[in-house]
Design a protein around this motif. Structure first.
Motif, PDB file in Angstrom:
ATOM      1  N   LYS A 139       0.841  -1.191   0.000  1.00 26.36           N
ATOM      2  CA  LYS A 139       0.000   0.000   0.000  1.00 26.36           C
ATOM      3  C   LYS A 139       0.881   1.247   0.000  1.00 26.36           C
ATOM      4  N   PRO A 140       0.366   2.372  -0.502  1.00 21.73           N
ATOM      5  CA  PRO A 140       1.087   3.635  -0.307  1.00 21.73           C
ATOM      6  C   PRO A 140       1.117   3.990   1.176  1.00 21.73           C
ATOM      7  N   LYS A 141       2.017   4.893   1.558  1.00 29.04           N
ATOM      8  CA  LYS A 141       2.210   5.191   2.982  1.00 29.04           C
ATOM      9  C   LYS A 141       2.104   6.691   3.264  1.00 29.04           C
ATOM     10  N   ILE A 142       1.591   6.976   4.460  1.00 28.42           N
ATOM     11  CA  ILE A 142       1.593   8.337   4.994  1.00 28.42           C
ATOM     12  C   ILE A 142       2.401   8.337   6.289  1.00 28.42           C
ATOM     13  N   LEU A 143       3.385   9.205   6.356  1.00 31.70           N
ATOM     14  CA  LEU A 143       4.140   9.447   7.581  1.00 31.70           C
ATOM     15  C   LEU A 143       3.739  10.820   8.101  1.00 31.70           C
ATOM     16  N   GLU A 144       3.156  10.858   9.308  1.00 34.38           N
ATOM     17  CA  GLU A 144       2.765  12.135   9.910  1.00 34.38           C
ATOM     18  C   GLU A 144       3.757  12.474  11.020  1.00 34.38           C
ATOM     19  N   VAL A 145       4.379  13.641  10.881  1.00 31.14           N
ATOM     20  CA  VAL A 145       5.371  14.100  11.852  1.00 31.14           C
ATOM     21  C   VAL A 145       4.733  15.221  12.667  1.00 31.14           C
ATOM     22  N   ILE A 146       4.480  14.949  13.943  1.00 24.92           N
ATOM     23  CA  ILE A 146       3.783  15.904  14.813  1.00 24.92           C
ATOM     24  C   ILE A 146       4.807  16.822  15.475  1.00 24.92           C
ATOM     25  N   THR A 147       4.746  18.098  15.136  1.00 23.05           N
ATOM     26  CA  THR A 147       5.668  19.074  15.741  1.00 23.05           C
ATOM     27  C   THR A 147       4.890  20.214  16.406  1.00 23.05           C
ATOM     28  N   ARG A 148       3.675  19.926  16.822  1.00 25.66           N
ATOM     29  CA  ARG A 148       2.782  20.961  17.370  1.00 25.66           C
ATOM     30  C   ARG A 148       3.382  21.654  18.593  1.00 25.66           C
ATOM     31  N   GLU A 149       4.114  20.902  19.385  1.00 25.85           N
ATOM     32  CA  GLU A 149       4.658  21.456  20.623  1.00 25.85           C
ATOM     33  C   GLU A 149       6.014  22.148  20.420  1.00 25.85           C
ATOM     34  N   ILE A 150       6.490  22.180  19.195  1.00 28.91           N
ATOM     35  CA  ILE A 150       7.798  22.772  18.897  1.00 28.91           C
ATOM     36  C   ILE A 150       7.618  24.202  18.397  1.00 28.91           C
ATOM     37  N   GLU A 151       8.521  25.083  18.781  1.00 22.01           N
ATOM     38  CA  GLU A 151       8.477  26.470  18.298  1.00 22.01           C
ATOM     39  C   GLU A 151       9.161  26.546  16.931  1.00 22.01           C
ATOM     40  N   ASN A 152       8.470  25.994  15.923  1.00 21.33           N
ATOM     41  CA  ASN A 152       9.059  25.910  14.589  1.00 21.33           C
ATOM     42  C   ASN A 152       9.366  27.283  13.993  1.00 21.33           C
ATOM     43  N   ALA A 153       8.475  28.215  14.194  1.00 19.55           N
ATOM     44  CA  ALA A 153       8.679  29.553  13.635  1.00 19.55           C
ATOM     45  C   ALA A 153       9.911  30.211  14.234  1.00 19.55           C
ATOM     46  N   GLU A 154      10.105  30.029  15.518  1.00 22.28           N
ATOM     47  CA  GLU A 154      11.269  30.627  16.180  1.00 22.28           C
ATOM     48  C   GLU A 154      12.569  29.977  15.704  1.00 22.28           C
ATOM     49  N   ILE A 155      12.526  28.666  15.494  1.00 19.39           N
ATOM     50  CA  ILE A 155      13.719  27.967  14.997  1.00 19.39           C
ATOM     51  C   ILE A 155      14.127  28.507  13.637  1.00 19.39           C
ATOM     52  N   LEU A 156      13.152  28.729  12.764  1.00 17.31           N
ATOM     53  CA  LEU A 156      13.471  29.240  11.433  1.00 17.31           C
ATOM     54  C   LEU A 156      13.938  30.695  11.482  1.00 17.31           C
ATOM     55  N   LYS A 157      13.275  31.501  12.282  1.00 19.70           N
ATOM     56  CA  LYS A 157      13.715  32.896  12.429  1.00 19.70           C
ATOM     57  C   LYS A 157      15.132  32.965  12.994  1.00 19.70           C
ATOM     58  N   ASN A 158      15.412  32.131  13.994  1.00 18.90           N
ATOM     59  CA  ASN A 158      16.749  32.114  14.593  1.00 18.90           C
ATOM     60  C   ASN A 158      17.808  31.647  13.593  1.00 18.90           C
ATOM     61  N   TYR A 159      17.399  30.756  12.688  1.00 18.35           N
ATOM     62  CA  TYR A 159      18.321  30.304  11.639  1.00 18.35           C
ATOM     63  C   TYR A 159      18.807  31.487  10.805  1.00 18.35           C
ATOM     64  N   PHE A 160      17.877  32.312  10.347  1.00 19.18           N
ATOM     65  CA  PHE A 160      18.270  33.442   9.508  1.00 19.18           C
ATOM     66  C   PHE A 160      19.060  34.487  10.302  1.00 19.18           C
ATOM     67  N   GLU A 161      18.730  34.654  11.555  1.00 10.44           N
ATOM     68  CA  GLU A 161      19.519  35.568  12.376  1.00 10.44           C
ATOM     69  C   GLU A 161      20.948  35.038  12.554  1.00 10.44           C
ATOM     70  N   TYR A 162      21.074  33.744  12.694  1.00 10.31           N
ATOM     71  CA  TYR A 162      22.393  33.132  12.843  1.00 10.31           C
ATOM     72  C   TYR A 162      23.243  33.340  11.584  1.00 10.31           C
ATOM     73  N   LEU A 163      22.593  33.292  10.411  1.00 16.76           N
ATOM     74  CA  LEU A 163      23.318  33.508   9.162  1.00 16.76           C
ATOM     75  C   LEU A 163      23.915  34.906   9.085  1.00 16.76           C
ATOM     76  N   LYS A 164      23.274  35.865   9.739  1.00 12.25           N
ATOM     77  CA  LYS A 164      23.723  37.256   9.665  1.00 12.25           C
ATOM     78  C   LYS A 164      24.989  37.515  10.472  1.00 12.25           C
ATOM     79  N   ASP A 165      25.223  36.732  11.513  1.00  9.01           N
ATOM     80  CA  ASP A 165      26.352  36.993  12.424  1.00  9.01           C
ATOM     81  C   ASP A 165      27.704  36.840  11.726  1.00  9.01           C
TER      82      ASP A 165
END
Length: 556
Positions: free
Chosen positions: A530-556
């Motif tokens: 059968k085809p497969k679905i993998l669901e990755v639950i990241t609801r409790e993670i501050e994903n937006a902050e991780i991405l914003k911090n990534y771009f800030e880190y690139l600037k340093d």
């Protein structure tokens, strides 16, 4: 014994479609289009697929057409059914995907009489198609000759423009009269004119005097010829080539992570990296930052190369080059000097610095959406075609090394609707397996894309479920609407995909931590029934902050 529709208009339509090599048809159920459904399904050389939801069907056809590199036709009953094609029509229009829209209709004099499923279908897609045509009914004067000419014109326009074309087909009752023998129709002569391109000498001169040449590739299908041509231009550092994951171009000297490199440019940086010649190919560019940079830079010369579209995206267009990029560069390479330029080295120094910062940040980042995309780039088998949904998915893809894959995304209108259906349509037609990587809102929005009996068992779907439209926590602006953000903009929720996977016959795996994710991914791509679905639950993670911090880190 095969039974065909007795409607002459339908017989002529099928004859011409067959003559032009159009073999794949997505049929949505209904009575008014029954003559078309019966006739096409009985035609030996036609491949017909039943997709109930017309909105999904239109996007399934887009996916098939992109895989086949040939027009795919959709057909439906009259009324609101036809209107449901419109999202796919706009996507195909701006992405240049050849769709033929065959909408059955009530007799023309029934319009606005409040008869069931009767709307103003004539010219329904006029604003976003390359042609809207209407056939005559069989009993009208000169109907056969007229319909033959109209269908021929419509098909050739679809092939020439590589975009959507609409044929509206009024059909009076009775609808189910059948015949076992078909009349002989005239042979078909292809009258599409071949296009020739002549390279103006002024372009050769402009190239040869330019010291800072930047080639920016937007969304486009893979082309081995174009990849080889651009590779010649960067071989001795004559030009800088910026690509995105969905540019489908791969060379170690291409700059493949635009946002990683241009984020945080100050006024001095912008002046330093501004090209004097900008060459753009392909369609929509995902990176908003490169758009802002180039719009502000206003290069002296900007050439856009495309057979159909000549948008002034960067407000500096000086040359509209109406040709395939492969044709243009084949002529250009024979005429220009390929001299090394310091401009390439300038970008190379920038890349080395930002790539180190990227690696440092990636190594210290734990379980999150960001981490998921890092693993997918590393662990997905190279024979997979990868389809990304819009919003967060395609933006995360730009940060990691997906260049070795064939990458697709509906960037024509950049909406979340139809991502699943497009990927499933592609999977139905392609010899290689498909991986769809999608946010959960895009996945739930297009769930009828799984209402499809033709999905191959080697198809894989990864749903990253962060509990809402996380893109609105990433891009600037929406956070100011704090009271409305969660409910009306980001659309927070607690839904999961388990029951949907079971309902549509998919294997289902759920992970909520990095250890499980790494372990599961190794087996996720193994052969299954059968085809497969993998669901990755990241609801409790501050994903937006991780991405914003990534771009800030690139600037340093």
């Amino acid at each position: 014994m095969k039974q065909f529709s007795s409607k002459r208009s339908v017989q002529i339509l099928a004859h011409l479609l067959e003559a032009y090599g159009i073999r794949h048809f997505i049929i949505s159920p209904g009575s008014r289009n029954a003559p078309i459904s019966i006739h096409f399904s009985e035609t030996e050389s036609f491949n017909c697929y039943s997709i109930v939801d017309e909105r999904s069907a239109g996007f399934v056809a887009i996916g098939m057409a992109k895989s086949l590199k040939n027009p795919v036709a959709v057909t439906c009953t009259s009324g609101s059914a036809a209107a449901n094609y419109y999202p796919a029509v706009t996507e195909a229009f701006y992405q240049n995907v050849p769709l033929l829209l065959l909408t059955a209709d009530r007799p023309e004099d029934f319009v606005d009489l409040f008869d069931g499923q009767t709307i103003r279908q004539k010219n329904l897609f006029n604003q976003h198609s390359y042609g809207d045509f209407q056939l005559k009914e069989d009993d009208e004067k000169n109907a056969d000759e007229y319909n033959f000419d109209i269908v021929k014109k419509a098909i050739e326009l679809c092939l020439e423009k590589q975009g959507p074309v609409h044929i509206n087909i009024p059909l009076s009752e009775p609808l189910y009269e059948l015949v076992s023998e078909l009349p002989l129709f005239a042979d078909v002569e292809n009258t599409i004119q071949k296009k020739n391109y002549h390279l103006p000498s002024v372009l050769t001169a402009d190239w040869n005097i330019s010291k800072r040449i930047l080639i920016l590739a937007g969304t486009r299908d893979y082309s081995e010829e174009l990849q080889m041509q651009l590779s010649q231009l960067v071989k001795n550092h004559s030009a800088v080539v910026l690509t995105e994951a969905n540019s489908n171009l791969n060379n170690e000297k291409f700059f493949s992570h635009i946002d990683r490199y241009v984020f945080g440019f100050n006024d001095e940086d912008e002046r330093k990296y501004t090209p004097d010649l900008l060459i753009t190919i392909g369609q929509n560019v995902v990176s908003k930052r490169v758009k802002q940079f180039l719009r502000k830079a206003k290069p002296k010369n900007h050439w856009h190369i495309d057979e159909i579209w000549q948008p002034d995206t960067y407000f500096s267009l000086t040359q509209q080059i109406t040709a395939k990029p492969e044709v243009f560069f084949s002529k250009l390479l024979k005429a220009i000097n390929l001299e090394p330029q310091p401009y390439f080295n300038l970008w190379e120094i920038l890349r080395e610095k930002k790539d180190v910062k990227h690696q440092e940040y990636t190594l210290q980042t734990g379980f999150s959406d960001f981490y998921l995309f890092k693993l997918l780039a590393e662990k997905t088998p190279e024979n997979y075609n990868i389809h990304f949904s819009n919003s967060s998915a395609i933006r995360y893809a730009q940060l990691f090394d997906f260049q070795k894959f064939k990458v697709y995304c509906n960037r024509g209108t950049s909406g979340i609707d139809g991502s699943t259906s497009t990927a499933m349509g592609f999977a139905m037609a392609d010899k290689n397996p498909v991986l769809l990587v999608t946010g959960e809102l895009s996945f739930f929005y297009d769930i009828n894309g799984l209402w499809n009996q033709y999905i191959p068992p080697y198809t894989r779907i990864v749903v990253f479920n962060n509990g809402g439209g996380d893109i609105f926590k990433i891009i600037p602006g929406p956070s100011k609407a704090s009271n409305a953000l969660d409910e009306f903009i980001a659309t927070s929720h607690t839904l999961q995909a388990r029951n949907l996977a079971q309902h549509f016959g998919f294997e289902y795996i759920k992970v909520e931590d990095d250890g499980t994710l790494e372990r599961v991914l190794d087996g996720f791509f193994r052969t299954s029934e059968k085809p497969k679905i993998l669901e990755v639950i990241t609801r409790e993670i501050e994903n937006a902050e991780i991405l914003k911090n990534y771009f800030e880190y690139l600037k340093d």
